[in-house]
Write an enzyme that holds these catalytic residues in place. Structure first.
Site, PDB file in Angstrom:
ATOM      1  N   GLY A 252      36.999 -40.802 -18.643  1.00  0.00           N
ATOM      2  CA  GLY A 252      38.007 -40.814 -19.628  1.00  0.00           C
ATOM      3  C   GLY A 252      37.738 -41.327 -20.727  1.00  0.00           C
TER       4      GLY A 252
ATOM      5  N   TRP B 239      36.471 -39.628 -23.567  1.00  0.00           N
ATOM      6  CA  TRP B 239      37.021 -38.791 -24.555  1.00  0.00           C
ATOM      7  C   TRP B 239      38.488 -38.849 -24.258  1.00  0.00           C
ATOM      8  CZ3 TRP B 239      33.715 -33.714 -25.873  1.00  0.00           C
ATOM      9  CH2 TRP B 239      32.584 -34.176 -26.415  1.00  0.00           C
TER      10      TRP B 239
ATOM     11  N   ASP C 230      40.471 -33.297 -14.583  1.00  0.00           N
ATOM     12  CA  ASP C 230      39.629 -33.595 -13.428  1.00  0.00           C
ATOM     13  C   ASP C 230      40.033 -33.614 -12.297  1.00  0.00           C
ATOM     14  OD1 ASP C 230      36.676 -35.075 -14.508  1.00  0.00           O
ATOM     15  OD2 ASP C 230      37.171 -35.142 -12.446  1.00  0.00           O
TER      16      ASP C 230
ATOM     17  N   ASP D 176      41.483 -28.174 -10.547  1.00  0.00           N
ATOM     18  CA  ASP D 176      40.253 -27.401 -10.810  1.00  0.00           C
ATOM     19  C   ASP D 176      40.241 -26.360 -12.105  1.00  0.00           C
ATOM     20  OD1 ASP D 176      38.022 -25.788 -10.711  1.00  0.00           O
ATOM     21  OD2 ASP D 176      38.540 -25.104  -8.519  1.00  0.00           O
TER      22      ASP D 176
ATOM     23  N   ASP E  97      33.042 -32.652 -21.781  1.00  0.00           N
ATOM     24  CA  ASP E  97      31.968 -33.651 -21.592  1.00  0.00           C
ATOM     25  C   ASP E  97      31.335 -33.372 -20.514  1.00  0.00           C
ATOM     26  OD1 ASP E  97      29.928 -35.136 -22.845  1.00  0.00           O
ATOM     27  OD2 ASP E  97      30.923 -37.181 -22.505  1.00  0.00           O
TER      28      ASP E  97
ATOM     29  N   LYS F 125      29.591 -30.105 -23.968  1.00  0.00           N
ATOM     30  CA  LYS F 125      28.258 -30.594 -23.889  1.00  0.00           C
ATOM     31  C   LYS F 125      27.432 -29.456 -23.448  1.00  0.00           C
ATOM     32  CE  LYS F 125      27.392 -34.162 -21.094  1.00  0.00           C
ATOM     33  NZ  LYS F 125      27.022 -35.299 -21.574  1.00  0.00           N
TER      34      LYS F 125
END
Lengths: 1201, 323
Positions: free
Chosen positions: B53, B55, B78, B94, B119, B159
């Site tokens: 958490g 970000w 998530d 999901d 990320d 990322k």
């Protein structure tokens, strides 16, 4: 030579990469996948590699599926196919190889032992997880499981898609397995990204067009890396990121049975691995699992899942592939193979499960049921090879011999020997006879030493070793006048070591023992002043190497007596000799002629020996020291540490010929040889293993392979033990065999054995098919030179040193022709990641010509630096062995340095916090200045440091440090210039995380006197921003071919984290002015902004106009430098992931060309040549075949038959 | 090596603990924002693969500002639950599911997001080709759901591993965004292949219909031979971001950073949430892993003794905004 510009050809010569796929072909062959290379090893008689082929171009092989599995393979359905295929030529085998998105069909001819490509490389649009051969006529069909939970039916040869199915759950799979005899009744088991196992069938397709999940197995708490199914039992095994293996009862899958049992159950949860489990294989009664901890565990079915055996054979990085042969799945003996991240391949014979497997404890340790009086204190093994018996000395002063199931008291010491009793045994050759007898010496508290024959305890002598406690008794064997003599040493009080020669003679009345008293040795004064180890040296008569409880190594020389024949020799030191002689007559003890005080630490020396002209000593400091005796002075050549936590070493064992008689002959031979060949200075080390204690275990550790060969839970140090080496040790060249012996030890007052002493069979018998390298990433590589006898490529050996994340430095010899990689030495002095290497080669100056480099030997000074601010320095001498034509390496340790050494020595350090940064050395460069070497280091704490190393006095001193940068210094390079007038210039270039390159003038250090503190510059004299972020690598080349100012022009290349490649052309002016200040002129600055799509990590200037670079984007690029900038010449895909370093050099010999080595997740050697016009067609065709590829598209394909 | 070791090796790890960030990665987003002004005018933001958490924390602190604006809506997605954050709505779901996309839109009251960040990193295998592939799949999954929820002109940050096939991903991203940059915040270590793609101005190709059920994106992400060894690689500009005067993530700092403030060890703000190895570690700690010379006891007993059996899974339902 001319630069291979324009028409350069780059080709792969040698690849060492993680072994990611293994499969057996019957019991005779093993297939391995290493990068894109498929290799076949023959397992018959002598194991060897018989074929190798690049099959997957730029994909790594993840799976190998032979067309038929000889025996009842992992899936019995295959046997159906095999019967049909066997109609064909039996020697031909079709194999499907896959990895990533690539699939390729290959043919293996087992008679000709060659591999052939059949079709083009099929490139799919999705990642392939499993391939299944399907029965079909006339074409071979393949079922392909894809990473997005979909199935594909493909014609093997043409690559035509016949069918495509997907599952409603289109999540990513980490693993998949297809089960079933044909496409229509196939079941797919998928290990999803959500830690579940899902089972579905293409035939279960609903009208929606996608298949439903029919079974779901929950329980894992990590993703599933590997699956295996056994049809007969209906069991499914899964290996997971959560470090467990789960065994499920799923019933019959595939065929008419569909997805098996309605409610599958989890039978076993097997936790035994120390890290993630990557592979699992099932046999009817066992589970094999292997993972990141480098171990392969064999789980027995009995109990709740017990580890029956642990196979460990890889260096760091773990096991990446596992295979079990059909034979071990059936009921006979078979093979098991593991492939490591280190690039190694090991195979083991796996025997049938033992019937008495219920006796779990008894199996591992055996109580020899000692029934004598008192507690056993010392245990020894008597006899040769098979006929070993155990001899025990008790605290009641009794010596007992085991005979069958009974223990016989053979000697009783009486009151004198009660409460304290020590014992040592040896075998002595009876004079004028060929037979040997075993002799026992027992010491007591009052200076008494009883020596007697074990066979005839009545024959013996009682000796007196002073008045006090006999701390130790030791036997040493020496050669005198062509025959062996035995000397008994007894360490008494006040540091006196009493000595006798003991002889056993035979006459009509039987055996007799005779002793002769020798002068005692005197140990240096200290608190615990007694002898712990001794040996006589073959080098010269009467030379003893001893070790004491204080950790000192002592060299003693027998005093020559006046009446001996050799007396004349030492007459020269007349006066001293006379006084000594007078002392001799008075019986004064002998003092050591050379002492290394306390080298093995305060816990003492445990063992000394001589082997092939080198001395080896061990101590409770966890180290083996390798020494030479030069002119009666002890010199430590190298220190080898055992594994972490193994602080108590007891002994070293040598690989190869360890049998005493062999050694004896060799010694004689060597003495002879020495006489004839005085100047042969190089004596290479023998391969040895370390024996000692690691917490509660007795361990045999192989430092070369970084592997435990034996581990017995004996309870730890402070106990007497004896180890029986396996009989075949001296015939078996493999190191692991030495760990198959039997340990006898004392535990809780009982005499125990690790195995039955009578059994000679070994359960586990491993072979190394291919030796691994570091395992985890190789951070740096340095080319030392090339050795060749004939200048032919087939006999060329390229020598490298490598430094890795596994904290070791390796010395490698690579033969580019055969692809052989030989590990010559593994140096384990670093305690953290080895990040930088540098070497300076000593020019050989011999009679033939001054400065002429010989091609059969090389001598280099090698420096290594890395984490925890540690620096090490070695002298390496590598030469081609005359007989074998293979390189051998001799390592001499020059010195080491750590910034935080004082901290390590600080007491109570666990109570305080270490405030200084744990500096890492990031990069290193070295220049030679006369007899001194100057090392420049880029450090993570923001400093640039300079060290001076002098080889002769083994000193490593810091000269200068400067924190100017205040940020991590990633790269350094040095440039030394010396002109004809003797003027010198030393420049240091440093690259930092802000993308700047700075230049320092360090000329003054070259002229500073040793020992005089030197004030270095406080700032660089030139600085220029070149990159956006870190400057990872710097490379220098003087521009020799340019005009008159020639040597003052430098090409400086840099590679950055931003992927940019830059080339600076610099002119240096050392003004003729008084202040002598340096000035620098930037002539040109050229850049390629995105030379690589990831950080540029390796760079080398082959010449001022030729550059090689690499990066984790796995491209190796060749650049030419001309007036308009940098031009790419050639790009080649590299199989070394995470590339971290690179080295390039021009080759020796008439072939010329250049070589490039890249290190990272493995090691790869490339050859660079100019294209020749008359290239043989065959190679062109072959490479064209390799390049052949075909795209297999299925995004549009929704046909469902 | 003491527990303070990591504090020396990694200055941002230490700073994150001092400033109360859940992970050091918070600095990476902050530095990306410094360079690209990502948060400007953003009132609806999505954090994909949000746990633990950090970000979301940055979004929460930066977007909502001091006045705790109610206008700003942040959604964190998530599979794992994470500790609540002020102003952040959590969706435990999901990212490959259409339902998750719909739920995000619902939280934005039918409107599209201005910014999507991700990320996430997958469970790695240690084999570079596999890890890179799975990371690419994660990024493509994030891109796929982003095409459902991002407004045209919006931005996407994710990322990326700069590995062997990274240029193929760039070409994929360039289909959907007019500007794609590979950015490396200075708080991301030089030695790591991690970087971030900053994709600006979402402009999907004409006629593009977002589709979750068919992973079309992957299918067009395939290897072109020319891209492997030829000069035709698609390259996006590289930008190192963050102030040069900021701390250097590669440097090892002494524990005593300035003489006025004594060093004090701080525990991590948030330990990892139920890592896969948790149970194995517990067993090892208690010496319960099966070994050659000690048969493993009945594991069930061992597990129940450790109270680790099967802990009930937290609901997959949405938890409300906690403020």
């Amino acid at each position: 030579m001319a630069s291979p510009v324009g028409s350069a050809v780059m080709e792969i010569a040698v690849l060492v990469a993680p072994v990611t796929a293994l499969e057996f072909l019957g019991e005779d062959f093993l297939l391995t996948g290493e990068g894109p290379i498929l290799s076949v090893y023959s397992l018959q008689a002598s194991t060897k590699k018989c074929a190798s082929l690049n099959v997957l171009h730029n994909y790594r092989i993840h799976g190998i599926r032979p067309g038929r599995i000889h025996q009842c393979g992992e899936s019995q359905f295959n046997s159906v196919i095999s019967s049909e295929i066997s109609v064909w030529d039996n020697d031909e085998e079709e194999i499907i190889v896959f990895g990533g998105k690539g699939v390729r069909l290959v043919n293996f001819n087992s008679a000709g032992q060659c591999l052939k490509l059949i079709g083009p490389l099929l490139e799919l649009q999705d990642w392939v997880l499993d391939i299944h051969w399907l029965k079909a006529q006339p074409h071979t069909l393949l079922g392909i499981a894809l990473a997005h939970n979909a199935l594909l039916l493909l014609e093997a040869e043409s690559g035509n898609i016949l069918s495509f199915y997907s599952c409603v759950e289109s999540c990513l799979l980490y693993s998949a397995l297809m089960i079933g005899p044909n496409w229509d009744s196939l079941v797919l088991v998928g290990g999803t990204v959500f830690n579940q196992l899902v089972l579905w069938r293409p035939t279960g397709t609903k009208s929606s067009g996608q298949s439903q999940v029919e079974r779901r197995l929950l329980g894992h708490s990590g993703v599933i890396f590997s699956l295996c199914y056994h049809l007969k039992s209906g069991w499914l095994a899964s290996a997971s990121d959560d470090r467990s293996v789960r065994l499920w009862s799923v019933g019959t899958l595939g065929g008419d049975a569909g997805c098996g049992e309605e409610t599958p159950t989890c039978l076993r949860v097997l936790y035994g691995h120390q890290a993630r489990v990557f592979c699992v294989k099932l046999t009817p009664s066992r589970v094999f699992s292997a993972g990141e901890d480098g171990a392969c565990l064999l789980w027995e079915w009995g109990g709740e899942g017990k580890v029956g055996c642990t196979f460990k054979g890889h260096r760091s990085g773990g096991v990446k592939a596992l295979a079990v042969s059909g034979g071990s799945i059936g009921c006979r003996e078979g093979w098991m193979a593991t492939g490591g991240a280190d690039g190694g391949v090991r195979v083991w014979r796996v025997a049938e499960e033992k019937k008495d497997s219920k006796e779990t404890q008894a199996e591992t340790q055996l109580d020899l049921e000692f029934k004598g009086q008192g507690c056993p204190k010392v245990v020894r093994l008597v006899g040769e090879d098979e006929s070993n018996t155990v001899l025990v000395c008790t605290d009641q002063g009794e010596v007992c011999l085991s005979q069958g199931d009974t223990w016989n008291v053979i000697w009783q010491g009486g009151a004198e020997f009660q409460s304290y009793c020590i014992m040592e045994i040896t075998s002595i050759q009876v004079q004028n006879s060929n037979c040997t007898v075993w002799v026992c010496a027992v010491g007591n508290l009052n200076g008494g030493v009883q020596v007697f024959l074990i066979g005839q305890p009545g024959v013996g002598v009682l000796l007196k070793a002073g008045q006090g406690k006999v701390h130790s008794v030791l036997w040493v064997k020496g050669l005198s006048e062509g025959s062996w003599s035995w000397c008994l040493l007894a360490s008494g009080s006040e540091g006196l070591v009493y000595r006798w020669t003991i002889k056993v003679m035979e006459d009509e009345s039987g055996l007799h023992m005779k002793e002769e008293t020798l002068l005692p040795f005197l140990l240096p004064p200290c608190a615990k002043r007694w002898l712990t180890a001794a040996v006589t040296l073959g080098q010269r008569k009467g030379l003893y190497l001893c070790g004491d409880r204080r950790g000192s190594l002592l060299l003693y020389a027998e005093r020559e007596k006046n009446d001996t024949r050799n007396g004349g020799e030492r007459r020269m030191d007349s006066q001293d000799q006379e006084t000594e002689n007078r002392q001799t007559q008075m019986g004064g003890p002998i003092s050591p002629i050379s002492t290394l005080y306390g080298v093995h630490g305060k816990q003492g020396v445990t063992f000394v020996c001589e082997y092939q002209d080198l001395c080896y000593t061990t101590g409770r400091d966890g180290s083996v020291r390798i020494l030479t005796v030069e002119e009666n002075v002890l010199k430590v050549r190298r220190v080898q540490r055992a594994c972490r936590g193994m602080e108590w070493l007891e002994k070293v064992l040598f690989l190869g010929s360890d049998a005493p008689e062999v050694q004896e002959n060799m010694l004689n031979e060597r003495i002879e040889k020495r006489k004839s060949d005085q100047e042969s200075e190089s004596v290479a080390e023998a391969r040895f293993v370390m024996v000692g204690f690691h917490s509660v275990h007795f361990i045999i550790w192989d430092p070369h392979r970084q592997e435990k060969l034996l581990s017995v839970a004996c309870g730890g140090g402070h106990r007497s033990w004896a180890y029986k080496c396996p009989i075949h040790t001296h015939t078996d060249p493999h190191a692991h065999a030495i760990g198959h012996g039997t340990l006898v030890f004392i535990k809780h007052g009982a005499v125990m054995a690790s195995h039955s002493l009578s059994s000679t069979e070994t359960d586990v018998n491993g072979y190394t098919l291919k030796e691994g390298l570091h395992g985890r990433g190789i951070s740096c590589v340095c080319h030392l030179g090339s050795l060749t006898k004939t200048k032919e490529l087939s006999e060329l050996w390229e020598i490298f040193v490598t430094g890795g994340e596994d904290t070791t430095v390796g010395v490698l010899a690579v033969n580019p022709q055969s692809g052989t990689v030989k590990v010559l030495a593994v140096l384990t002095d670093h305690i953290s990641n080895v990040r930088a290497l540098a070497a300076i080669r000593r020019e050989e100056t011999n009679e033939r010509g001054r400065g002429d480099r010989t091609d059969t030997s090389l001598s280099s000074l090698v420096f290594s630096a890395g984490g925890r601010a540690q620096l090490q320095c070695y002298r390496l001498l590598i030469r081609l062995d005359e007989q074998q034509g293979q390189p051998i390496c001799q390592v001499t340790q020059i010195g080491g340095h750590r910034l935080d050494e004082q901290w390590e020595q600080k007491r109570n350090r666990h109570k305080t916090i270490k405030m200084d940064p744990e500096t890492r050395y990031m990069s290193m460069s070295v220049v030679q200045n006369g007899t001194e070497y100057v090392l420049a280091l880029g450090c993570s704490d923001g400093a640039v440091r300079l060290f001076s190393v002098t080889e002769s006095n083994r000193s490593v001193d810091m000269l200068w440090e400067c924190f100017y940068h205040q940020r991590c210094v990633l790269s350094v390079a040095t440039y030394k210039l010396e002109d004809t007038q003797g003027r010198k210039v030393l420049l240091l270039f440093s690259g930092t995380t802000d993308g700047c390159i700075s230049v320092w003038d360090l000329t003054a250090v070259l002229n500073s006197k040793a020992g005089v503190s030197w004030q270095g510059p406080s700032a660089p004299f030139f600085s220029i921003p070149v990159h956006q972020s870190g400057v990872n690598t710097l490379a220098l080349s003087p521009q020799r071919e340019m005009g008159q100012m020639e040597e003052n022009m430098i090409s400086l290349a840099s590679g950055g984290d931003d992927g940019q490649l830059s080339l600076l052309s610099i002119k240096i002016d050392q003004k003729e002015q008084e202040n002598g200040a340096m000035s620098l002129q930037l002539l040109s600055h050229r850049s390629v902004p995105l030379a690589h799509s990831s950080p540029l990590t390796g760079l080398c200037l082959l010449s001022p106009t030729l550059l090689v670079s690499t990066s984790p984007d796995q491209r190796l690029c060749l650049w030419s430098v001309n007036s308009d900038g940098l031009r790419p010449l050639k790009v080649l895909f590299s199989h070394t992931a995470d590339a971290a370093g690179l080295w390039a050099w021009f080759g020796v010999g008439p072939e010329g060309g250049a070589w490039v080595v890249v290190c990272g997740q493995g090691l790869q050697l490339f050859k660079l040549t100019e294209r020749e016009m008359d290239e043989p067609n065959e190679t062109v065709n072959r490479s064209a075949k390799e390049e052949e590829r075909k795209k297999v598209m299925f995004s549009h394909c929704v046909s469902r038959t | 090596m003491g527990r303070s070791s990591k504090d020396k090796r990694d200055i941002y790890y230490r700073l994150a603990k001092e400033e109360g960030w859940r992970a050091r990665s918070a600095f990476k987003l902050l530095q990306l924002d410094e360079e690209f002004n990502l948060f400007k005018g953003v009132s609806r933001a999505v954090d994909l693969c949000a746990a633990p958490g950090s970000w979301s924390q940055v979004l929460s602190r930066k977007l909502r500002g001091k006045d705790k604006s109610e206008e700003v809506k942040i959604v964190a997605v998530d599979l794992q639950a994470m500790a609540p954050l002020p102003g952040v709505t959590q969706i435990q779901g999901d990212i490959t599911k259409i339902s998750t996309a719909q739920e995000i839109i619902r939280h934005f009251e039918g409107q599209s997001a201005d910014l999507v960040v991700c990320d996430g990193a997958p469970d790695v295998t240690g084999l570079h080709d596999v890890d890179e592939y799975i990371q690419a799949q994660l990024l493509l999954a994030a891109l796929n759901i982003t095409t459902h929820v991002l407004k045209p002109g919006g931005n996407f940050v994710a990322k990326i591993f700069r590995g062997k096939d990274v240029t193929l991903l760039y070409s994929q991203l360039k289909i959907f965004f007019s500007s794609v940059t590979c950015a490396k915040p200075r708080s991301s270590r030089n030695s790591s292949i991690e970087a971030f793609v900053v994709c600006q101005n979402y402009s999907p190709p004409e006629g593009y219909v977002p589709n979750m059920s068919n992973p079309l994106l992957d299918h067009s992400y395939d290897v072109d031979f020319n891209q492997l060894e030829g000069p035709n690689r698609i390259i996006v500009p590289f930008l190192a971001c963050g102030d040069l005067s900021a701390f250097d993530s590669d440097r090892t700092y002494p524990l005593q950073l300035d003489s006025s403030k004594a060093y004090q060890y701080l525990p991590p703000t948030q330990p990892p949430i139920r890592p896969p190895y948790q149970q194995a570690c517990q067993l090892r700690k208690n010496n319960l892993l099966a070994k050659e010379d000690s048969p493993s006891g009945p594991l069930d007993d061992a597990l129940s003794a450790l109270h680790l059996g099967t802990s009930p899974d937290t609901n997959s339902a949405t938890s409300g905004t906690s403020d």
